[in-house]
Design a protein around this motif. Sequence first.
Motif, PDB file in Angstrom:
ATOM      1  N   MET A 117       0.849  -1.194   0.000  1.00 45.96           N
ATOM      2  CA  MET A 117       0.000   0.000   0.000  1.00 45.96           C
ATOM      3  C   MET A 117       0.884   1.243   0.000  1.00 45.96           C
ATOM      4  O   MET A 117       1.828   1.341   0.766  1.00 45.96           O
ATOM      5  CB  MET A 117      -0.862  -0.020   1.261  1.00 45.96           C
ATOM      6  CG  MET A 117      -1.796   1.153   1.354  1.00 45.96           C
ATOM      7  SD  MET A 117      -2.321   1.432   3.055  1.00 45.96           S
ATOM      8  CE  MET A 117      -1.084   2.537   3.632  1.00 45.96           C
ATOM      9  N   SER A 118       0.630   2.122  -0.899  1.00 53.07           N
ATOM     10  CA  SER A 118       1.385   3.381  -0.804  1.00 53.07           C
ATOM     11  C   SER A 118       0.403   4.522  -0.605  1.00 53.07           C
ATOM     12  O   SER A 118      -0.633   4.589  -1.249  1.00 53.07           O
ATOM     13  CB  SER A 118       2.217   3.590  -2.060  1.00 53.07           C
ATOM     14  OG  SER A 118       1.483   4.291  -3.033  1.00 53.07           O
ATOM     15  N   PHE A 119       0.771   5.374   0.319  1.00 54.48           N
ATOM     16  CA  PHE A 119      -0.105   6.460   0.719  1.00 54.48           C
ATOM     17  C   PHE A 119       0.227   7.686  -0.113  1.00 54.48           C
ATOM     18  O   PHE A 119       1.364   8.139  -0.149  1.00 54.48           O
ATOM     19  CB  PHE A 119       0.134   6.738   2.205  1.00 54.48           C
ATOM     20  CG  PHE A 119      -0.640   7.908   2.715  1.00 54.48           C
ATOM     21  CD1 PHE A 119      -0.019   9.141   2.860  1.00 54.48           C
ATOM     22  CD2 PHE A 119      -1.974   7.792   3.049  1.00 54.48           C
ATOM     23  CE1 PHE A 119      -0.715  10.219   3.345  1.00 54.48           C
ATOM     24  CE2 PHE A 119      -2.675   8.872   3.520  1.00 54.48           C
ATOM     25  CZ  PHE A 119      -2.047  10.095   3.679  1.00 54.48           C
ATOM     26  N   GLN A 120      -0.750   8.215  -0.853  1.00 50.49           N
ATOM     27  CA  GLN A 120      -0.458   9.377  -1.690  1.00 50.49           C
ATOM     28  C   GLN A 120      -1.358  10.545  -1.330  1.00 50.49           C
ATOM     29  O   GLN A 120      -2.583  10.400  -1.266  1.00 50.49           O
ATOM     30  CB  GLN A 120      -0.666   9.020  -3.157  1.00 50.49           C
ATOM     31  CG  GLN A 120       0.449   8.146  -3.690  1.00 50.49           C
ATOM     32  CD  GLN A 120       0.802   8.488  -5.097  1.00 50.49           C
ATOM     33  OE1 GLN A 120      -0.076   8.801  -5.877  1.00 50.49           O
ATOM     34  NE2 GLN A 120       2.071   8.436  -5.429  1.00 50.49           N
ATOM     35  N   THR A 121      -0.724  11.671  -1.105  1.00 50.22           N
ATOM     36  CA  THR A 121      -1.537  12.859  -0.834  1.00 50.22           C
ATOM     37  C   THR A 121      -1.978  13.458  -2.169  1.00 50.22           C
ATOM     38  O   THR A 121      -1.332  13.244  -3.191  1.00 50.22           O
ATOM     39  CB  THR A 121      -0.732  13.913  -0.086  1.00 50.22           C
ATOM     40  OG1 THR A 121       0.363  14.287  -0.903  1.00 50.22           O
ATOM     41  CG2 THR A 121      -0.217  13.392   1.227  1.00 50.22           C
ATOM     42  N   SER A 151      12.753  43.967  18.531  1.00 45.13           N
ATOM     43  CA  SER A 151      12.844  42.737  19.321  1.00 45.13           C
ATOM     44  C   SER A 151      13.230  43.024  20.762  1.00 45.13           C
ATOM     45  O   SER A 151      13.037  42.180  21.615  1.00 45.13           O
ATOM     46  CB  SER A 151      13.839  41.780  18.680  1.00 45.13           C
ATOM     47  OG  SER A 151      15.078  42.399  18.526  1.00 45.13           O
ATOM     48  N   TRP A 167      -1.656  16.376  -3.148  1.00 46.40           N
ATOM     49  CA  TRP A 167      -0.653  17.307  -3.692  1.00 46.40           C
ATOM     50  C   TRP A 167       0.357  16.564  -4.539  1.00 46.40           C
ATOM     51  O   TRP A 167       0.789  17.038  -5.565  1.00 46.40           O
ATOM     52  CB  TRP A 167       0.061  18.024  -2.553  1.00 46.40           C
ATOM     53  CG  TRP A 167      -0.866  18.803  -1.726  1.00 46.40           C
ATOM     54  CD1 TRP A 167      -1.335  20.060  -2.003  1.00 46.40           C
ATOM     55  CD2 TRP A 167      -1.495  18.394  -0.525  1.00 46.40           C
ATOM     56  NE1 TRP A 167      -2.193  20.462  -1.034  1.00 46.40           N
ATOM     57  CE2 TRP A 167      -2.326  19.465  -0.109  1.00 46.40           C
ATOM     58  CE3 TRP A 167      -1.455  17.253   0.247  1.00 46.40           C
ATOM     59  CZ2 TRP A 167      -3.083  19.404   1.045  1.00 46.40           C
ATOM     60  CZ3 TRP A 167      -2.203  17.194   1.388  1.00 46.40           C
ATOM     61  CH2 TRP A 167      -3.003  18.260   1.781  1.00 46.40           C
ATOM     62  N   ALA A 168       0.725  15.358  -4.054  1.00 47.15           N
ATOM     63  CA  ALA A 168       1.742  14.602  -4.776  1.00 47.15           C
ATOM     64  C   ALA A 168       1.225  14.192  -6.143  1.00 47.15           C
ATOM     65  O   ALA A 168       1.980  14.107  -7.103  1.00 47.15           O
ATOM     66  CB  ALA A 168       2.140  13.382  -3.968  1.00 47.15           C
ATOM     67  N   TRP A 225      17.571  45.491   5.234  1.00 46.52           N
ATOM     68  CA  TRP A 225      17.136  44.096   5.148  1.00 46.52           C
ATOM     69  C   TRP A 225      18.297  43.130   5.039  1.00 46.52           C
ATOM     70  O   TRP A 225      18.114  41.985   4.675  1.00 46.52           O
ATOM     71  CB  TRP A 225      16.151  43.931   3.993  1.00 46.52           C
ATOM     72  CG  TRP A 225      14.982  44.797   4.207  1.00 46.52           C
ATOM     73  CD1 TRP A 225      14.688  45.955   3.551  1.00 46.52           C
ATOM     74  CD2 TRP A 225      13.964  44.633   5.193  1.00 46.52           C
ATOM     75  NE1 TRP A 225      13.563  46.513   4.074  1.00 46.52           N
ATOM     76  CE2 TRP A 225      13.086  45.731   5.077  1.00 46.52           C
ATOM     77  CE3 TRP A 225      13.712  43.673   6.181  1.00 46.52           C
ATOM     78  CZ2 TRP A 225      11.984  45.889   5.901  1.00 46.52           C
ATOM     79  CZ3 TRP A 225      12.617  43.834   6.991  1.00 46.52           C
ATOM     80  CH2 TRP A 225      11.767  44.931   6.844  1.00 46.52           C
ATOM     81  N   THR A 226      19.521  43.603   5.309  1.00 46.88           N
ATOM     82  CA  THR A 226      20.662  42.698   5.257  1.00 46.88           C
ATOM     83  C   THR A 226      21.359  42.565   6.599  1.00 46.88           C
ATOM     84  O   THR A 226      21.816  41.492   6.952  1.00 46.88           O
ATOM     85  CB  THR A 226      21.686  43.192   4.212  1.00 46.88           C
ATOM     86  OG1 THR A 226      20.990  43.472   3.012  1.00 46.88           O
ATOM     87  CG2 THR A 226      22.710  42.140   3.933  1.00 46.88           C
ATOM     88  N   PRO A 230      22.161  42.766  10.781  1.00 49.97           N
ATOM     89  CA  PRO A 230      21.605  42.738  12.142  1.00 49.97           C
ATOM     90  C   PRO A 230      21.823  44.097  12.816  1.00 49.97           C
ATOM     91  O   PRO A 230      22.447  44.989  12.250  1.00 49.97           O
ATOM     92  CB  PRO A 230      22.416  41.653  12.852  1.00 49.97           C
ATOM     93  CG  PRO A 230      23.235  40.992  11.819  1.00 49.97           C
ATOM     94  CD  PRO A 230      23.378  41.964  10.700  1.00 49.97           C
ATOM     95  N   ILE A 275      14.056  41.019  -1.742  1.00 49.64           N
ATOM     96  CA  ILE A 275      15.253  40.543  -1.039  1.00 49.64           C
ATOM     97  C   ILE A 275      14.914  39.281  -0.265  1.00 49.64           C
ATOM     98  O   ILE A 275      15.716  38.363  -0.156  1.00 49.64           O
ATOM     99  CB  ILE A 275      15.778  41.647  -0.092  1.00 49.64           C
ATOM    100  CG1 ILE A 275      16.449  42.747  -0.902  1.00 49.64           C
ATOM    101  CG2 ILE A 275      16.782  41.083   0.908  1.00 49.64           C
ATOM    102  CD1 ILE A 275      16.928  43.905  -0.077  1.00 49.64           C
ATOM    103  N   GLN A 276      13.697  39.220   0.238  1.00 48.10           N
ATOM    104  CA  GLN A 276      13.307  38.104   1.104  1.00 48.10           C
ATOM    105  C   GLN A 276      12.529  37.021   0.366  1.00 48.10           C
ATOM    106  O   GLN A 276      11.668  36.369   0.958  1.00 48.10           O
ATOM    107  CB  GLN A 276      12.462  38.636   2.251  1.00 48.10           C
ATOM    108  CG  GLN A 276      13.217  39.599   3.131  1.00 48.10           C
ATOM    109  CD  GLN A 276      12.356  40.234   4.166  1.00 48.10           C
ATOM    110  OE1 GLN A 276      11.138  40.220   4.045  1.00 48.10           O
ATOM    111  NE2 GLN A 276      12.962  40.783   5.183  1.00 48.10           N
ATOM    112  N   VAL A 277      12.804  36.836  -0.885  1.00 46.20           N
ATOM    113  CA  VAL A 277      12.137  35.834  -1.716  1.00 46.20           C
ATOM    114  C   VAL A 277      10.618  35.776  -1.509  1.00 46.20           C
ATOM    115  O   VAL A 277      10.039  34.720  -1.294  1.00 46.20           O
ATOM    116  CB  VAL A 277      12.731  34.412  -1.534  1.00 46.20           C
ATOM    117  CG1 VAL A 277      14.110  34.363  -2.097  1.00 46.20           C
ATOM    118  CG2 VAL A 277      12.722  33.966  -0.098  1.00 46.20           C
ATOM    119  N   ARG A 278       9.971  36.922  -1.535  1.00 42.48           N
ATOM    120  CA  ARG A 278       8.509  36.944  -1.551  1.00 42.48           C
ATOM    121  C   ARG A 278       8.082  38.101  -2.442  1.00 42.48           C
ATOM    122  O   ARG A 278       8.937  38.759  -3.043  1.00 42.48           O
ATOM    123  CB  ARG A 278       7.947  37.077  -0.137  1.00 42.48           C
ATOM    124  CG  ARG A 278       8.440  38.278   0.588  1.00 42.48           C
ATOM    125  CD  ARG A 278       8.167  38.210   2.084  1.00 42.48           C
ATOM    126  NE  ARG A 278       8.765  39.348   2.716  1.00 42.48           N
ATOM    127  CZ  ARG A 278       8.182  40.522   2.882  1.00 42.48           C
ATOM    128  NH1 ARG A 278       6.943  40.697   2.470  1.00 42.48           N
ATOM    129  NH2 ARG A 278       8.808  41.535   3.444  1.00 42.48           N
TER     130      ARG A 278
END
Lengths: 396, 406
Positions: free
Chosen positions: B1-5, B296, B7-8, B368-369, B371, B109-112
């Motif tokens: 048995m293989s479980f597939q979601t 923070s 999404w896959a 954004w680079t 600290p 810069i933040q990959v969004r």
Amino acid sequence: MNPLNPPAGVINATADSILSGPSFETKMERLSETEMLLNMGPQHPSTHGVLRVVLKLDGEVVTGAMPDVGYLHRGVEKLSENRLYPQVIVLTDRDDYLCAMLNNWAYCLAVEQLLKVEVPARAEYIRVLVGELNRIASHLVLIGTFGIDIGAFTPFLYAFGREREMILDLLDQVSGARITYNYIRIGGVMADLPAGWTEKAGKFVAHMRACLKEYDDLLTYNPIFLDRTRGVGILSKESAVSYGVAGPNLRASGVPLDLRKMAPYGVYGKFDFEMALGKNGDCFDRYLVRRNEIEQSLRIIEQALEALPAGDILGKVPKANIRPPAGEAYAHIEGARGWLGVYLISDGSLQPYRMHVRAPSFISLAVLQEILKGWKVADVVAILGSIDIVLGEVDR
Amino acid sequence: MSFQTPWAVLGPAVPSQTPEGIRRRYQRSVLLVLFLLGAVVLASVWLGEPAIRFEALMSRLSELVARKGWPWWVPDFVRLIVPCSLILIFVQLVPVFVLWWELKVAAHIQVRLGPMHVGLWHGWAQPLADGLKLLLKEDIVPAGADRWVHFLAPIVAFVPAYVCYAPIPFGADMAAADLDIGVLFVLGLSGLTVIGLLMAGWGSNNKYSALGGLRAAAQVVSYEVPRVISVLPVVMWAGSLSLSQIMAAQSGLWGGVIPKWFIFYPVIGQVSFLIYLICAVAETNRVPFDIAEAESELVSGFHTEYSGMKFAFFFMAEYAYVFLGSALGAVLFLGGAEPLPLMRWLPTYVVFFGKTMFLVFVFIWFRWTFPRLRVDRLMDFCWKFLLPWSLVNVLLAGLVFLVRWG
């Protein structure tokens, strides 16, 4: 004395004690004229949950600190006394919600000790796979949030929003959930790996290796980051051992202690990996140990993917009515935050008589009152972030 | 048995999420941005120099006044009012644009993606919506606050930011008030904002705010010193404190190749520029020097207890200073409105905005680079590193100019 109408002094004392928290005022010596009390938390951007730390400040310098826990207490240990053995797994998910797999694992190990069940080899390998993936995810959260605590926002979105998301996708595909997996079951795991999962995991390992370089550029070799973390919040070997700290925090202080090496559970004895060690026990070492542990976890995952045997995924466990013989068991594993232990007492019924969790972050938190003294407010945040606590586990 | 979601099995849900789809979208975006940039440049070329047009209009107005027999002060009055109003409108628009730009640059810069919905095209109306939200929010004054100090703080912080724009030459002859002491005026007035931050910290009756206000005071006052000293070599070289004259001194080429901008002056120019840039970032309380708000650590520092428009005033002051610091940097070190050799056909104000926006980008890039520095290290950096080197730089500059011009 009428309890509804007590003398004035008594009721005033009670009201005062509720409002101003006398336990802290009296436990800390009286404030001098240049000092002030700063109540950090339970609502504060960087206490990582509902932790309250009462700080005594002289200007910006901390002269006394007292962590206060219990704001997230849900009574998981008590609740588990009223659940069937398999139902408790769901509760352990909620202890340390950043690495729920490892919580499942520790609990199941304890029950398996009671039941004396053999876990099939394939299930052991799958446990290692998902456990190490979850450990990486947890360390990624530390790297990201530690960056935020220091003031760098971008690494968080790389670690938390990109790489961890890939891990959550992988774990979602095996378990159907992103955070609370309930995947590791008594005697094995819930389901077999879906088709094509191992290739995806292999791709992720390669991707993660490349990403570690990015983190190094942004954080590890950043001069400002080094300036903020090196030599800050030093936890000496001796006090780490005397407080009972374990896991990455202990290894950062230079004590080579890792359960996966020292007392290999499951199939950890078969893997070739190194123990990440620090030297000074400062914030930077605590960060670096985690970063290096990700590398080692990737090595373990690679080896496990190669050696993954075929076979059953669930041992010989009764389908219903799991009724371990009366007795007690203690199982501990190397969690993402230290030794994660589960102590179980069975009275031979369907429910545990008593369960206790040795929560690593609760023990690490106790160190705070010692190592915060003498540092600045900015360092409090850095130290708190580097200790890596999860309040769900601290309060349970 | 293989479980597939699911999404896959299904793969990515949206066709545009496939690699080809993403590439196509990026190509389209780049083309669109290039097209928009081209359109803006063409429109500006068509419009020409606003100063010349303004002069033409003014001379026509003078004729009209003379013909109709209106009072003599009308042209002078118009000459005073119009540039001031333009500056006021401009300073209102600066935070809107810089905020949108920061949102988008930070996101990439933040990959969004950043805001994508408000205004239908890449979230261009997001800052306006944010402003509207702040306008409608309840204005909360904490129970223990010093009401007047709490009320006045945002105004004290905000007004100098406006006034500082008066002597900035936005192009050839485009300064609202071309002061002889322009550099001194801008540097002096921008230092006043710290009083507002200190008032906010004190008036809020909040320990975090108090810490933030004190940090801001210490920081801004300290970084003012190397900042002013780093500007001195330019002033010595140009021989004037007037911003437009400093800009004029940077026209032309060195050896027929390199533009005569002060940043290209060997050693002295680069050192001054770097020190100025660092201090300008520190003056605006932004990462890596944002210890005054330090989210923070101090929740929000001095503006923890501010909401609604009062908060917006602090916010606008910050962005106005970001733009101001960049504009001043562009005028002092990058030749202001002096174009690159082959770009003389561009109107001067386009060149000026190009340089300024580049420096704004550098500010955002820093934020954004990096600290955040710690309080004591920040002070060490200022007093033990920046100040000595800026003094050495001034001495070197004095020596070089003395030898060269006797």
